[in-house]
Motif scaffolding. Structure first.
Motif, PDB file in Angstrom:
ATOM      1  N   ALA A  85       3.054   8.917  11.436  1.00  0.00           N
ATOM      2  CA  ALA A  85       3.354   9.908  10.393  1.00  0.00           C
ATOM      3  C   ALA A  85       2.866   9.472   9.024  1.00  0.00           C
ATOM      4  O   ALA A  85       2.647  10.304   8.152  1.00  0.00           O
ATOM      5  N   CYS A  86       2.711   8.179   8.830  1.00  0.00           N
ATOM      6  CA  CYS A  86       2.357   7.669   7.501  1.00  0.00           C
ATOM      7  C   CYS A  86       0.960   8.143   7.110  1.00  0.00           C
ATOM      8  O   CYS A  86       0.005   7.919   7.850  1.00  0.00           O
ATOM      9  N   PRO A  87       0.826   8.776   5.945  1.00  0.00           N
ATOM     10  CA  PRO A  87      -0.502   9.263   5.552  1.00  0.00           C
ATOM     11  C   PRO A  87      -1.509   8.131   5.421  1.00  0.00           C
ATOM     12  O   PRO A  87      -2.714   8.358   5.550  1.00  0.00           O
ATOM     13  N   LEU A  88      -1.017   6.924   5.171  1.00  0.00           N
ATOM     14  CA  LEU A  88      -1.925   5.789   5.011  1.00  0.00           C
ATOM     15  C   LEU A  88      -1.920   4.882   6.248  1.00  0.00           C
ATOM     16  O   LEU A  88      -2.450   3.779   6.206  1.00  0.00           O
ATOM     17  N   GLU A  89      -1.287   5.338   7.299  1.00  0.00           N
ATOM     18  CA  GLU A  89      -1.238   4.594   8.570  1.00  0.00           C
ATOM     19  C   GLU A  89      -0.758   3.151   8.384  1.00  0.00           C
ATOM     20  O   GLU A  89      -1.298   2.212   8.982  1.00  0.00           O
ATOM     21  N   ILE A  90       0.239   2.987   7.543  1.00  0.00           N
ATOM     22  CA  ILE A  90       0.775   1.634   7.320  1.00  0.00           C
ATOM     23  C   ILE A  90       1.511   1.182   8.580  1.00  0.00           C
ATOM     24  O   ILE A  90       2.292   1.935   9.163  1.00  0.00           O
ATOM     25  N   ASN A  91       1.224  -0.041   8.989  1.00  0.00           N
ATOM     26  CA  ASN A  91       1.741  -0.514  10.275  1.00  0.00           C
ATOM     27  C   ASN A  91       3.156  -1.093  10.101  1.00  0.00           C
ATOM     28  O   ASN A  91       3.364  -2.309  10.134  1.00  0.00           O
ATOM     29  N   LEU A  92       4.112  -0.195   9.929  1.00  0.00           N
ATOM     30  CA  LEU A  92       5.500  -0.642   9.758  1.00  0.00           C
ATOM     31  C   LEU A  92       6.029  -1.363  10.998  1.00  0.00           C
ATOM     32  O   LEU A  92       6.715  -2.381  10.866  1.00  0.00           O
ATOM     33  N   PRO A  93       5.756  -0.874  12.226  1.00  0.00           N
ATOM     34  CA  PRO A  93       6.300  -1.580  13.399  1.00  0.00           C
ATOM     35  C   PRO A  93       5.864  -3.044  13.455  1.00  0.00           C
ATOM     36  O   PRO A  93       6.648  -3.921  13.814  1.00  0.00           O
ATOM     37  N   PRO A 126      12.374   3.893   7.850  1.00  0.00           N
ATOM     38  CA  PRO A 126      11.531   2.761   8.272  1.00  0.00           C
ATOM     39  C   PRO A 126      10.939   1.991   7.096  1.00  0.00           C
ATOM     40  O   PRO A 126      10.867   0.762   7.140  1.00  0.00           O
ATOM     41  N   VAL A 127      10.552   2.704   6.024  1.00  0.00           N
ATOM     42  CA  VAL A 127       9.993   1.979   4.874  1.00  0.00           C
ATOM     43  C   VAL A 127      11.070   1.081   4.268  1.00  0.00           C
ATOM     44  O   VAL A 127      10.814  -0.082   3.917  1.00  0.00           O
ATOM     45  N   GLY A 128      12.301   1.588   4.204  1.00  0.00           N
ATOM     46  CA  GLY A 128      13.403   0.784   3.675  1.00  0.00           C
ATOM     47  C   GLY A 128      13.714  -0.400   4.571  1.00  0.00           C
ATOM     48  O   GLY A 128      14.078  -1.474   4.085  1.00  0.00           O
ATOM     49  N   CYS A 166       0.835  -1.215   0.000  1.00  0.00           N
ATOM     50  CA  CYS A 166       0.000   0.000   0.000  1.00  0.00           C
ATOM     51  C   CYS A 166       0.864   1.258   0.000  1.00  0.00           C
ATOM     52  O   CYS A 166       0.374   2.363  -0.232  1.00  0.00           O
ATOM     53  N   CYS A 167       2.138   1.108   0.291  1.00  0.00           N
ATOM     54  CA  CYS A 167       3.047   2.261   0.441  1.00  0.00           C
ATOM     55  C   CYS A 167       3.120   3.081  -0.849  1.00  0.00           C
ATOM     56  O   CYS A 167       3.193   2.524  -1.936  1.00  0.00           O
ATOM     57  N   ILE A 168       3.095   4.400  -0.691  1.00  0.00           N
ATOM     58  CA  ILE A 168       3.162   5.287  -1.861  1.00  0.00           C
ATOM     59  C   ILE A 168       4.499   6.039  -1.904  1.00  0.00           C
ATOM     60  O   ILE A 168       4.632   7.034  -2.610  1.00  0.00           O
ATOM     61  N   ARG A 169       5.472   5.580  -1.113  1.00  0.00           N
ATOM     62  CA  ARG A 169       6.843   6.138  -1.132  1.00  0.00           C
ATOM     63  C   ARG A 169       6.856   7.652  -0.952  1.00  0.00           C
ATOM     64  O   ARG A 169       7.546   8.367  -1.694  1.00  0.00           O
ATOM     65  N   CYS A 170       6.092   8.134   0.017  1.00  0.00           N
ATOM     66  CA  CYS A 170       6.062   9.583   0.231  1.00  0.00           C
ATOM     67  C   CYS A 170       7.221  10.044   1.107  1.00  0.00           C
ATOM     68  O   CYS A 170       7.597  11.213   1.086  1.00  0.00           O
ATOM     69  N   GLY A 171       7.765   9.148   1.910  1.00  0.00           N
ATOM     70  CA  GLY A 171       8.919   9.501   2.747  1.00  0.00           C
ATOM     71  C   GLY A 171       8.553  10.125   4.085  1.00  0.00           C
ATOM     72  O   GLY A 171       9.449  10.508   4.844  1.00  0.00           O
ATOM     73  N   ALA A 172       7.248  10.219   4.409  1.00  0.00           N
ATOM     74  CA  ALA A 172       6.867  10.862   5.683  1.00  0.00           C
ATOM     75  C   ALA A 172       7.437  10.109   6.884  1.00  0.00           C
ATOM     76  O   ALA A 172       7.779  10.715   7.905  1.00  0.00           O
ATOM     77  N   CYS A 173       7.560   8.792   6.758  1.00  0.00           N
ATOM     78  CA  CYS A 173       8.062   8.013   7.897  1.00  0.00           C
ATOM     79  C   CYS A 173       9.532   8.337   8.185  1.00  0.00           C
ATOM     80  O   CYS A 173       9.980   8.246   9.328  1.00  0.00           O
ATOM     81  N   LEU A 174      10.260   8.757   7.154  1.00  0.00           N
ATOM     82  CA  LEU A 174      11.668   9.120   7.359  1.00  0.00           C
ATOM     83  C   LEU A 174      11.772  10.403   8.186  1.00  0.00           C
ATOM     84  O   LEU A 174      12.727  10.597   8.944  1.00  0.00           O
TER      85      LEU A 174
END
Ligand code: SF4
Length: 495
Positions: free
Chosen positions: A383-391, A352-354, A323-331
């Motif tokens: 921070a993720c605009p799509l609230e992707i659960n990276l943790p 974090p996305v990386g 679902c990630c759109i590579r916006c970089g907000a998580c960085l």
């Protein structure tokens, strides 16, 4: 070995040396210029993005809605991609599906050969970084010019981007001034408008003479067959309209059903990427120029890249990553990225996305340090605009590293760590054992070197904790002991 194979091998070898991440992190932490740039970026963009989320007229529900729209697209990817391919063909373009990075590169080289391409201008594209396209094109004797200002700086410097959206964030204007002076022959300046103008002049020539334009794709639209690109410099419009051939690359997951569904995602992407309501230039590209239209390329090719994404799609634990759109907000909020920057990640995808996507695409064992290096603080998800659960996915990767996983060809590693956590788990389940452990540890710590009430050094396997900091010793009494004593004293006081 082809340039692309070399790129793939770099990925595996660079990552296989586990120390590359640690060395990169160490170098970054000791680089004051980088520290100041990262601090400034995080202080500026992180809170600004949060501020925009708070002001969303639709409320926070828009983020859940956008997540749902992306998830729907990912869950129906086969139908979406088929529809997209039909629509692009109807619009006069051609769609190519590439299973691997090498296939994607080969398709592009073949298109370049067919059209006798000698020079290429590129808009910013993460997927082309991922597959090592520039190296392959240059290896085939084709001149490649990145046209996003940050990417252009990085290309001139012969470096890798350090941030998904701000690739040259680690460079000061003095460094850029010296670089331009050396590579472009311009008089030295550290004035940003002058430097931008120098780059613009150099790039204008390249735009006008290029045979092929290459772009990424922020989102494709299945219903209409458009690809959408977002930029703030207008360079992508030039790269996709001036040359006679346009080749667009997209990761196979970057699609939504229709333009209406694109709209909230593009808004949120702009907020996450640059704290903007919407990017400066949003372009909808639907194929080559029509016969009755003077402007635009004569040929349009869309290369849809899998390169490991099907495997992610097939695993319910990690499908959300698509679902990630590579916006970089998580960085922009990650405390680890904020200290070590992007180069330590050894991949096009940083932060974090990386830390999730790089192990999934290029091998979990190869990139073990990435997912274990993150703190699991949860800031990326907020921070993720799509609230992707990276943790959650970072933890799942750590679980695989601990227990192994034949599906992902993960060999168990960090056995000592796994044993220690197993022991810790047992201690925490038994009060008697836990308290006994504390008693022994309290006695044991007296043998360790101390300074001003702090422990200066811990033995292996805890030595990493005390390498760059003193450690607080265990308190003489536990909280429960002090609480009981306090209760007792108060009870006696009342009697
Ligand atoms: S995980 Fe979320 S915040 Fe990070 S790049 Fe992807 S969409 Fe953006």
């Amino acid at each position: 070995m082809t340039m692309s194979e070399q790129h793939q091998s770099d990925h595996q070898q660079g990552a296989a040396s586990q120390s590359a991440y640690r060395e990169g992190a160490h170098t970054a932490i000791n680089d004051p210029v980088l520290q100041s740039a990262l601090g400034g970026l995080q202080q500026r963009l992180g809170p600004a993005t949060q501020g925009l989320y708070q002001q969303l007229p639709e409320g926070q529900e828009l983020r859940s809605l956008a997540h749902g729209l992306r998830r729907k697209a990912v869950d129906n990817l086969d139908i979406m991609l088929e529809t997209l391919a039909d629509r692009v063909s109807e619009n006069g373009g051609q769609v190519h599906f590439a299973r691997t990075d090498q296939e994607a590169v080969a398709i592009c080289l073949e298109i370049a050969r067919e059209h006798q391409v000698r020079s290429v201008v590129k808009g910013k594209s993460m997927v082309t970084e991922e597959i090592g396209l520039n190296q392959a094109l240059e290896g085939a004797g084709i001149e490649v010019a990145e046209t996003d200002l940050g990417e252009y700086i990085i290309q001139l410097a012969g470096e890798r981007p350090t941030h998904i959206v701000a690739p040259a964030i680690h460079k000061t204007r003095q460094q850029v001034g010296a670089l331009f002076s050396e590579k472009l022959g311009t008089p030295y300046s550290e004035d940003p408008p002058t430097l931008t103008w120098d780059a613009r002049k150099a790039l204008r020539e390249k735009f006008l003479s290029a045979d092929m334009g290459i772009s990424g794709c922020n989102l494709a639209c299945a219903e209409t067959g458009h690809i959408t690109t977002v930029s703030n410099e207008g360079n992508i419009r030039m790269a996709t309209t001036l040359p006679r051939v346009h080749v667009a690359f997209m990761g196979m997951e970057r699609i939504v059903a229709n333009l209406e569904e694109q709209q909230p995602i593009l808004r949120l992407m702009s907020m996450g990427a640059a704290a903007q309501q919407i990017g400066g230039y949003v372009s909808y590209i639907g194929g080559p120029a029509a016969a009755d239209h003077g402007d635009g390329p004569q040929a349009f090719h869309l290369i849809v890249v899998d390169n490991g994404r099907s495997k992610i799609l097939a695993d319910p634990e990690f499908r959300e990553m698509l679902c990630c759109i590579r916006c970089g907000a998580c960085l922009n909020v990650c405390p680890v990225y904020g200290k070590i920057g992007g180069h330590a990640y050894g991949s096009a995808y940083t932060g974090p996305v990386g830390a999730v996507v790089t192990p999934l695409l290029f091998g979990i064992n190869n990139h073990a340090d990435l997912c274990t290096g993150e703190t699991l603080c949860g800031a990326c998800r907020q921070a993720c605009p799509l609230e992707i659960n990276l943790p959650r996915m970072l933890l799942a990767l750590r679980g695989k590293l601990s227990a192994g996983d034949p599906e992902w060809q993960v060999e168990p590693q960090r056995k000592m760590e796994t044993r220690l956590f197993g022991l810790w788990q047992r201690l925490n389940r038994s009060r008697r054992l836990y308290e006994g452990f504390l008693r022994v540890a309290r006695l044991g710590q007296k043998l360790l070197p101390a300074r001003q009430g702090m422990i200066r050094w811990l033995p292996y396997p805890f030595s990493g904790w005390s390498r760059s900091r003193d450690v607080q010793p265990l308190a003489a009494k536990t909280f429960m002991q002090r609480w009981q004593e306090r209760e007792q004293q108060q009870g006696e006081g009342r009697r």
